[in-house]
Design an enzyme around this catalytic site. Structure first.
Site, PDB file in Angstrom:
ATOM      1  N   HIS A  39      -8.115 -10.612 -15.268  1.00 36.81           N
ATOM      2  CA  HIS A  39      -7.523 -10.016 -16.456  1.00 36.81           C
ATOM      3  C   HIS A  39      -6.040  -9.854 -16.220  1.00 36.81           C
ATOM      4  O   HIS A  39      -5.594  -9.516 -15.113  1.00 36.81           O
ATOM      5  CB  HIS A  39      -8.161  -8.650 -16.746  1.00 36.81           C
ATOM      6  CG  HIS A  39      -7.719  -8.057 -18.048  1.00 36.81           C
ATOM      7  ND1 HIS A  39      -8.121  -8.559 -19.260  1.00 36.81           N
ATOM      8  CD2 HIS A  39      -6.905  -7.012 -18.322  1.00 36.81           C
ATOM      9  CE1 HIS A  39      -7.578  -7.838 -20.233  1.00 36.81           C
ATOM     10  NE2 HIS A  39      -6.830  -6.895 -19.686  1.00 36.81           N
ATOM     11  N   SER A  40      -5.239 -10.102 -17.273  1.00 36.74           N
ATOM     12  CA  SER A  40      -3.790 -10.040 -17.132  1.00 36.74           C
ATOM     13  C   SER A  40      -3.179  -9.216 -18.258  1.00 36.74           C
ATOM     14  O   SER A  40      -3.706  -9.174 -19.375  1.00 36.74           O
ATOM     15  CB  SER A  40      -3.199 -11.448 -17.152  1.00 36.74           C
ATOM     16  OG  SER A  40      -3.451 -12.080 -18.397  1.00 36.74           O
ATOM     17  N   ASP A  79     -13.794   2.906   1.667  1.00 34.52           N
ATOM     18  CA  ASP A  79     -13.060   1.715   1.272  1.00 34.52           C
ATOM     19  C   ASP A  79     -13.636   1.025   0.047  1.00 34.52           C
ATOM     20  O   ASP A  79     -12.913   0.326  -0.669  1.00 34.52           O
ATOM     21  CB  ASP A  79     -13.037   0.717   2.444  1.00 34.52           C
ATOM     22  CG  ASP A  79     -12.379   1.314   3.670  1.00 34.52           C
ATOM     23  OD1 ASP A  79     -11.190   1.667   3.569  1.00 34.52           O
ATOM     24  OD2 ASP A  79     -13.046   1.446   4.708  1.00 34.52           O
ATOM     25  N   CYS A 110       0.816  -1.215   0.000  1.00 32.96           N
ATOM     26  CA  CYS A 110       0.000   0.000   0.000  1.00 32.96           C
ATOM     27  C   CYS A 110       0.847   1.261   0.000  1.00 32.96           C
ATOM     28  O   CYS A 110       0.320   2.368  -0.150  1.00 32.96           O
ATOM     29  CB  CYS A 110      -0.949  -0.021   1.193  1.00 32.96           C
ATOM     30  SG  CYS A 110      -2.320  -1.182   0.984  1.00 32.96           S
ATOM     31  N   ASP A 146      -8.367  -3.460  -5.414  1.00 35.76           N
ATOM     32  CA  ASP A 146      -7.117  -3.091  -4.768  1.00 35.76           C
ATOM     33  C   ASP A 146      -5.996  -3.939  -5.341  1.00 35.76           C
ATOM     34  O   ASP A 146      -6.140  -5.156  -5.472  1.00 35.76           O
ATOM     35  CB  ASP A 146      -7.201  -3.294  -3.253  1.00 35.76           C
ATOM     36  CG  ASP A 146      -6.401  -2.236  -2.492  1.00 35.76           C
ATOM     37  OD1 ASP A 146      -5.260  -1.972  -2.911  1.00 35.76           O
ATOM     38  OD2 ASP A 146      -6.920  -1.695  -1.503  1.00 35.76           O
TER      39      ASP A 146
END
Length: 422
Positions: free
Chosen positions: A207-208, A118, A84, A135
């Site tokens: 997804h890549s 959030d 983060c 995230d």
């Protein structure tokens, strides 16, 4: 986006969509082998230099055949940031989003972007609300399995922080495929899938892309009763603040990268980052819990400021009451901290008043970016001890009462925080 994607047998372009069942199902025995091997490595010589090794060594498959060797890879050396701490600084993010209209007035959007919460919450019916979040970040540790686990736990936490229960997840995967062997990438995904299993949800696809730096995370959907949603903007005057996990993640993971953290410290920070914040869903039906958020990249003070701004209140933190992980103090006093500490303070320090006696190292830990950190709760005064016991009984032994929020008054401006040494 389809919930399940076909696996491409080879990389023919920069993007591909794939099906986790075919990717992980055929490799299930290998995944379990990797898990055991990583435990063995972490128990043995991997910490001789002060940081965990990602070398695979020799191993065998379930049929006894030798598993292919994997080269040593330090994931954190392939990216400019990690965890983060990768977040864009709060002040820069505000500048980017200035005057950008994001919410077009949908009456069913219960929580949107205006309060920096959030997750988004959309009412489906009088008894059901959909929680959506995403995230992702670059590696915070070198071990692929551990990186996947931390990234998944961090993403799922957003649903718990809204008071919901996760429903399913999709993966976000960006990898430098010319630098990382397929087996290493597989271990990252498998670590994330394992945490999804622990949360009781499927990792239903994703997804890549082929990217210059490793990136992994999740899109997570969850459900809750609309009355059980806990936003970060609904704290009330007089509420008591509870924090469920100790601080120090940024300092300790920086120490991992520098070879300054021993095996015990590594296990401690990993246990903290991979602990699911399930207590959020447990507490959401308690009307005495007024507001909730998770403490992540902006640090304790940054996320408390979001609560205070959204609720129109002033926050007070008793510095000595805030729980810290054991090695964090020593590391902070030596300056072993991520760069995001200074970026965070530069972004919102003007809204924080530090009392006399609050040492610089402690201030640094209060703005230290927490990856998959704990929940910050605003609880009705008088109920804090009972709620604290519930949190501790749920497995959060370090949970503590750390302060309160108050109505604005002379010297206590709404949307600001005071830190007092008590």
């Amino acid at each position: 986006m389809k919930s399940i994607f076909r696996l491409c047998s080879s990389i023919t372009g920069q993007q591909q969509k794939w099906a986790f069942p075919s990717l992980l199902g055929s490799q299930r025995s290998e995944v379990y082998q990797w898990q055991e091997r990583l435990r063995t490595v972490s128990r043995s010589s991997s910490f001789s230099s002060g940081s965990p090794s990602t070398s695979s060594g020799g191993a065998s498959t379930s049929d006894g055949a030798a598993a292919p060797e994997q080269p040593q890879v330090r994931l954190t050396q392939l990216s400019h940031g990690g965890g983060c701490g990768c977040k864009i600084a709060p002040s820069k993010l505000q500048e980017i989003l200035h005057n950008v209209q994001l919410d077009f007035g949908s009456p069913e959007l219960l929580v949107g972007a205006t309060t920096s919460d959030d997750a988004a919450v959309y009412r489906l019916s009088p008894t059901q609300a959909l929680i959506l979040t995403t995230d992702f970040f670059m590696p915070i540790v070198d071990d692929p399995w551990d990186f996947g686990r931390v990234a998944a736990a961090n993403a799922i936490s957003d649903v718990y922080a809204m008071g919901g229960k996760p429903l399913l997840a999709l993966s976000i995967l960006g990898m430098p495929v010319n630098k990382l062997p397929p087996g290493v990438i597989r271990r990252i995904i498998a670590g994330g899938a394992e945490v999804c299993r622990q949360a009781g949800i499927p990792l239903a696809g994703g997804h890549s892309i082929d990217s210059p730096e490793p990136i992994f995370g999740l899109v997570v959907a969850g459900l809750a009763h609309p009355d059980h949603i806990r936003a970060n903007s609904t704290a009330r005057p007089g509420d008591v603040l509870l924090l469920t996990k100790p601080l120090g993640v940024g300092a300790m993971t920086t120490a991992v990268k520098k070879g300054l953290l021993d095996e015990q410290g590594y296990r401690q920070v990993m246990a903290t980052m991979t602990q699911l914040n399930t207590v959020g869903a447990l507490l959401s039906s308690d009307t005495r819990v007024h507001a909730m958020t998770d403490v992540t990249g902006f640090g304790l003070l940054g996320h408390l400021l979001e609560v205070c701004r959204g609720s129109g209140l002033h926050g007070r933190v008793a510095a000595g009451a805030v729980p810290l992980m054991g090695p964090a103090r020593g590391l902070a006093t030596r300056g072993v901290l991520p760069g995001a500490v200074q970026r965070n303070w530069d972004s919102y320090g003007a809204s924080v008043r530090l009392g006399s006696g609050v040492e610089p190292w402690l201030r640094d830990l209060f703005v230290d970016p927490q990856t998959s950190g704990g929940l910050l709760l605003a609880v009705e005064r008088g109920a804090e001890e009972e709620i604290l016991r519930k949190v501790q009984d749920a497995g959060f032994a370090s949970a503590a009462i750390i302060g309160s929020v108050e109505a604005p008054s002379a010297g206590r401006i709404a949307g600001t925080v005071s830190v007092e040494q008590q």
